[in-house]
Write a protein that holds these residues in place. Structure first.
Motif, PDB file in Angstrom:
ATOM      1  N   ASN A 109      11.484  78.413  17.881  1.00  0.00           N
ATOM      2  CA  ASN A 109      10.331  77.663  17.369  1.00  0.00           C
ATOM      3  C   ASN A 109       9.073  78.314  17.951  1.00  0.00           C
ATOM      4  OD1 ASN A 109      11.986  75.646  16.086  1.00  0.00           O
ATOM      5  ND2 ASN A 109      12.316  74.760  18.119  1.00  0.00           N
ATOM      6  N   GLU A 156      -4.561  72.236  12.943  1.00  0.00           N
ATOM      7  CA  GLU A 156      -3.275  72.791  12.541  1.00  0.00           C
ATOM      8  C   GLU A 156      -3.427  73.386  11.144  1.00  0.00           C
ATOM      9  OE1 GLU A 156      -0.129  69.977  12.450  1.00  0.00           O
ATOM     10  OE2 GLU A 156       1.455  71.480  12.227  1.00  0.00           O
ATOM     11  N   PRO A 172       1.635  73.815   9.122  1.00  0.00           N
ATOM     12  CA  PRO A 172       2.645  72.981   9.780  1.00  0.00           C
ATOM     13  C   PRO A 172       3.924  73.789   9.979  1.00  0.00           C
ATOM     14  CG  PRO A 172       2.466  72.409   7.465  1.00  0.00           C
ATOM     15  CD  PRO A 172       1.369  73.388   7.740  1.00  0.00           C
ATOM     16  N   GLN A 198       1.302  70.001  21.605  1.00  0.00           N
ATOM     17  CA  GLN A 198       1.704  68.820  20.844  1.00  0.00           C
ATOM     18  C   GLN A 198       2.553  69.219  19.632  1.00  0.00           C
ATOM     19  OE1 GLN A 198      -1.598  66.297  19.702  1.00  0.00           O
ATOM     20  NE2 GLN A 198      -0.437  65.350  18.031  1.00  0.00           N
ATOM     21  N   VAL A 199       2.126  70.268  18.923  1.00  0.00           N
ATOM     22  CA  VAL A 199       2.893  70.743  17.769  1.00  0.00           C
ATOM     23  C   VAL A 199       4.247  71.283  18.221  1.00  0.00           C
ATOM     24  CG1 VAL A 199       2.954  72.462  15.918  1.00  0.00           C
ATOM     25  CG2 VAL A 199       0.832  71.217  16.399  1.00  0.00           C
ATOM     26  N   GLU A 255       5.988  70.438  20.781  1.00  0.00           N
ATOM     27  CA  GLU A 255       6.872  69.339  21.178  1.00  0.00           C
ATOM     28  C   GLU A 255       7.570  68.736  19.962  1.00  0.00           C
ATOM     29  OE1 GLU A 255       8.828  66.972  23.883  1.00  0.00           O
ATOM     30  OE2 GLU A 255       7.461  68.665  24.281  1.00  0.00           O
ATOM     31  N   GLY A 256       6.861  68.680  18.844  1.00  0.00           N
ATOM     32  CA  GLY A 256       7.461  68.133  17.639  1.00  0.00           C
ATOM     33  C   GLY A 256       8.465  69.057  16.983  1.00  0.00           C
ATOM     34  N   MET A 257       8.483  70.332  17.363  1.00  0.00           N
ATOM     35  CA  MET A 257       9.404  71.304  16.765  1.00  0.00           C
ATOM     36  C   MET A 257      10.698  71.446  17.564  1.00  0.00           C
ATOM     37  SD  MET A 257       6.544  74.244  15.901  1.00  0.00           S
ATOM     38  CE  MET A 257       7.670  75.407  15.124  1.00  0.00           C
ATOM     39  N   LYS A 258      10.757  70.881  18.752  1.00  0.00           N
ATOM     40  CA  LYS A 258      11.903  71.092  19.634  1.00  0.00           C
ATOM     41  C   LYS A 258      13.168  70.443  19.085  1.00  0.00           C
ATOM     42  CE  LYS A 258       9.524  71.543  24.084  1.00  0.00           C
ATOM     43  NZ  LYS A 258       9.310  70.912  25.406  1.00  0.00           N
ATOM     44  N   THR A 283      11.490  77.128  22.396  1.00  0.00           N
ATOM     45  CA  THR A 283      10.153  76.843  21.871  1.00  0.00           C
ATOM     46  C   THR A 283       9.136  77.641  22.678  1.00  0.00           C
ATOM     47  OG1 THR A 283      10.848  74.613  21.264  1.00  0.00           O
ATOM     48  CG2 THR A 283       8.485  75.051  21.320  1.00  0.00           C
TER      49      THR A 283
END
Length: 722
Positions: free
Chosen positions: A369, A417, A420, A454-455, A457-460, A466
């Motif tokens: 990621n 962003e 995405p 923050q982005v 963290e949402g991809m993990k 990551t």
């Protein structure tokens, strides 16, 4: 009349008290002018009545005549004028400048009836002071001196409609060096003003508040040469204007202000030579960054030598791939040690420690990621910044697998962003997002970092890696009020498993210090991209090593044997030094080794009794230890497996029997290259010819031309150094 008297009384009440000397001088001048002013009332203007005749007149007649004269309107107006003159002169004299060229002072009394014209007092000529002849040994004067124009005396107007005026006698002024400087400065200023006017106004005279006294050409030539001395004399006379430079005789050409260079680099003073008996242990963190070499190349190809703080020797050495022995079995890496005579000092030896990381197969690496955090501020608009950045990241996409994810976050005046999380297989969407990026605004770096984490963290997801890849010129100028707080924030985020690497672009405002700090605290690497070829090397050829670490917090410690090594110095790694006790402390952060990465460290050591020793032995020092099987020292390596808290220790002796190879000799040539750029005091007479010869003789396999490029850079540096 009553109004006039009231005005006079008010003036007398509000006037400041004059000084005694000034009052006496003013009174004397007033009495002289009073006699001349009243002459028409006492008789003919051509034959004024003498003082002797006045004394012979009868007292009664004199009183009657005086009363009659003083009560008449013309006489009263004259008397009022004289009184006003006395007040004005008494106030003005203490502060008025009585030198040549002082402006005329006009004093207007209360309105009164016109008086008959009065003959003006004859003017007293003032002679210009002679300037010493600078060519004369006795300090003589110039041969030709022109007479100065007499000063213009103050006038007393007797009414708004009265054409006549009375000139008041004025003390003669002495021409000083200050006076002459004022005359010259005034003339120069007038000349400059006249030259700056448009051609249509060239014939128009320049109006000035006062007229400078003329000086003959001969005198003017003397003053041109004597001006510095005249200013010194004027300064000695107490004139504060003498401290100011003379006005320019012509307007200077407009010069564009230079472009400010705000680059900042992380570096320290070179490591000193240490005495083994006093400090036998050397400890440092590994460094796999290569930014310094690319910055040096950018400077040299730009036509100038890099500054010493731009040169981090370990990053120059580690820029090149070396054919070190690969680790065996499940080992994360292998260490290779070699010893060779020092090229620049026959009395010492070089001990090279090479570490080779294991290279897993691509199919075995976990999904990735990746968040591109891109600086789109106004400072990134140059061709070697954002445009090169877009091309560089486009090259990188070919190395990603279809299941990898990419997101793009940008920051300028604010963060946002742009893309995405998108599968790497959708290259068109990623390339379109990159192509639409534009530079503009300030650099809100802290806000951009927060959004990128923050982005990320949402991809993990479990079993995935990551990473954040920050691309910037390092010019963070908004939101970073506490650099230490920013470093602590990045260090905290690495504990979550999200690592941060940094790519630097451009010159002029490159903040290498910020880039190094962020990369070190983020458990990532720092590289500098100056060409598309460098982008391919970093983001294609070495991508796996940059993004997939195989060992965290790697530390090196060498204990030198005082029986065989009297002195030593570590070449480079000044910014990676650790305390001795940090080696066993697993809480202390250190560098990471990526998959397939090599790390090289070089020591210069001196044997006891060598003529190359730089320090005298201590009289009361500890006796040297006995040699242990001919060992030079003992090497310890400590590291952690990624995600683990406990470290692993590996130890191996340095015997001194390890042969040097082409790889280690080329590394020595690059170490010499870096020391020459930093102006090292340890190289003696060894110079550019020797460094170039050593590198050429040990070029070895050079599939991508990196080593021959280094030789050409040495030749450039040699030419720029002459």
């Amino acid at each position: 009349m009553t109004d006039d008297l009231d005005d006079l009384r008010a003036a007398l009440k509000t006037a400041p008290a004059p000084e005694a000397d000034a009052k006496a001088r003013a009174m004397q001048l007033a009495m002289e002018n009073f006699d001349r002013l009243n002459a028409p009332l006492q008789g003919s203007a051509d034959a004024p009545r003498s003082s002797e005749d006045r004394h012979k007149a009868a007292p009664l007649n004199g009183v009657r005549r005086m009363f009659h004269n003083l009560t008449s309107r013309p006489a009263l107006a004259a008397t009022t004028s004289v009184a006003a003159l006395i007040i004005a002169v008494a106030v003005i004299l203490p502060v008025a400048d009585l030198r040549i060229g002082s402006p005329t002072v006009a004093i207007a009394p209360p309105k009164a009836e016109p008086t008959p014209p009065i003959e003006p007092v004859a003017k007293t000529p003032v002679t210009e002071a002679r300037a010493p002849d600078p060519d004369s040994a006795t300090g003589g004067t110039a041969s030709s001196v022109a007479e100065a124009e007499p000063p213009v005396a103050p006038t007393v107007a007797t009414g708004t409609d009265a054409p006549a005026s009375v000139e008041v006698a004025k003390p003669m002024a002495t021409v000083t060096a200050t006076d002459e400087l004022q005359r010259r400065d005034l003339g120069n200023a007038a000349s400059t003003l006249a030259q700056s006017q448009p051609a249509a106004d060239a014939e128009a005279p320049v109006e000035m508040a006062e007229e400078a006294a003329p000086v003959s050409p001969a005198m003017d030539g003397v003053l041109l040469d004597a001006e510095p001395r005249l200013r010194a004399e004027a300064k000695a006379e107490g004139d504060t204007m003498a401290f100011l430079p003379a006005p320019a005789t012509s307007a200077p050409d407009a010069v564009a202000p230079p472009v400010e260079n705000t680059e900042a680099y992380a570096n320290e003073a070179p490591n000193p030579v240490k005495v083994t008996a006093e400090e036998p242990v050397s400890t440092f963190s590994i460094d796999v960054d290569t930014a310094s070499y690319a910055v040096v190349r950018s400077s040299l190809t730009g036509g100038y030598l890099p500054s010493p703080d731009q040169v981090r020797i370990e990053e120059m050495v580690n820029y090149f791939p070396y054919a070190y022995a690969a680790p065996e079995g499940e080992a994360a890496f292998a260490a290779t040690v070699s010893v060779m005579p020092t090229p620049w000092n026959p009395g010492t030896r070089l001990v090279t420690i090479g570490i080779q990381g294991a290279l897993p197969k691509v199919a075995e690496r976990p999904p990735l990621n990746l968040v591109f955090l891109i600086d789109t501020s106004g400072s990134m608009e140059d061709a070697n910044k954002l445009p090169l950045l877009k091309q560089s990241l486009s090259l990188m996409l070919s190395e990603l697998r279809p299941e990898d994810q990419v997101a793009i976050v940008t920051y300028a005046g604010s963060a946002g962003e742009v893309l995405p999380p998108t599968k790497a297989g959708d290259r068109a969407a990623i390339l379109a997002a990159l192509e639409n990026l534009m530079a503009g605004g300030s650099t809100a770096g802290a806000e951009g970092l927060a959004l990128a984490y923050q982005v990320a963290e949402g991809m993990k997801a479990d079993g995935e890696l990551t990473r954040i890849l920050l691309a910037t010129d390092g010019d963070f100028n908004v939101g970073v009020s506490d650099p230490d707080g920013l470093e602590a924030y990045v260090a905290k985020q690495r504990e979550t498993g999200t690592y941060l690497s940094v790519l630097g672009f451009g010159r002029g405002n490159l903040d290498d210090a910020v880039m190094q700090s962020l990369a070190q605290n983020g458990n990532g690497t720092a590289a500098y991209i100056d060409t598309l070829s460098e982008a391919r090397k970093v983001l294609v050829d070495q991508l796996t090593g940059a993004l997939f670490p195989i060992a965290d917090d790697v530390k090196i410690q060498v204990e030198w044997n005082p029986a065989t090594v009297a002195e030593y110095r570590l070449i480079g790694y000044e910014t990676r030094a650790l305390r001795r006790e940090d080696f066993n402390n697993d809480k202390i952060d250190a560098g990471e080794i990526g998959a397939g990465t090599q790390v090289t460290a070089i020591y210069e050591v001196t044997a006891p009794g060598s003529e190359a020793l730089l320090n005298d032995p201590l009289r009361y020092g500890t006796a040297p230890a006995e040699a242990t099987a001919g060992e030079l020292g003992f090497l310890r390596l400590r590291w952690k497996a990624p995600g683990e808290d406990a470290s692993t220790l590996v130890e191996t002796p340095i015997t001194g029997a390890e042969p040097a190879s082409t790889e280690t000799r080329f590394a020595a040539a690059i170490a010499g290259f870096g020391q020459l750029l930093r102006g090292s005091v340890y190289l003696g007479d060894w110079g550019w010819d020797q460094a170039i010869g050593l590198a050429l003789a040990n070029r070895g396999e050079d599939a991508f031309g990196y080593r021959i490029e280094a030789v050409n850079l040495m030749r450039l540096a040699q030419g720029l150094s002459n």
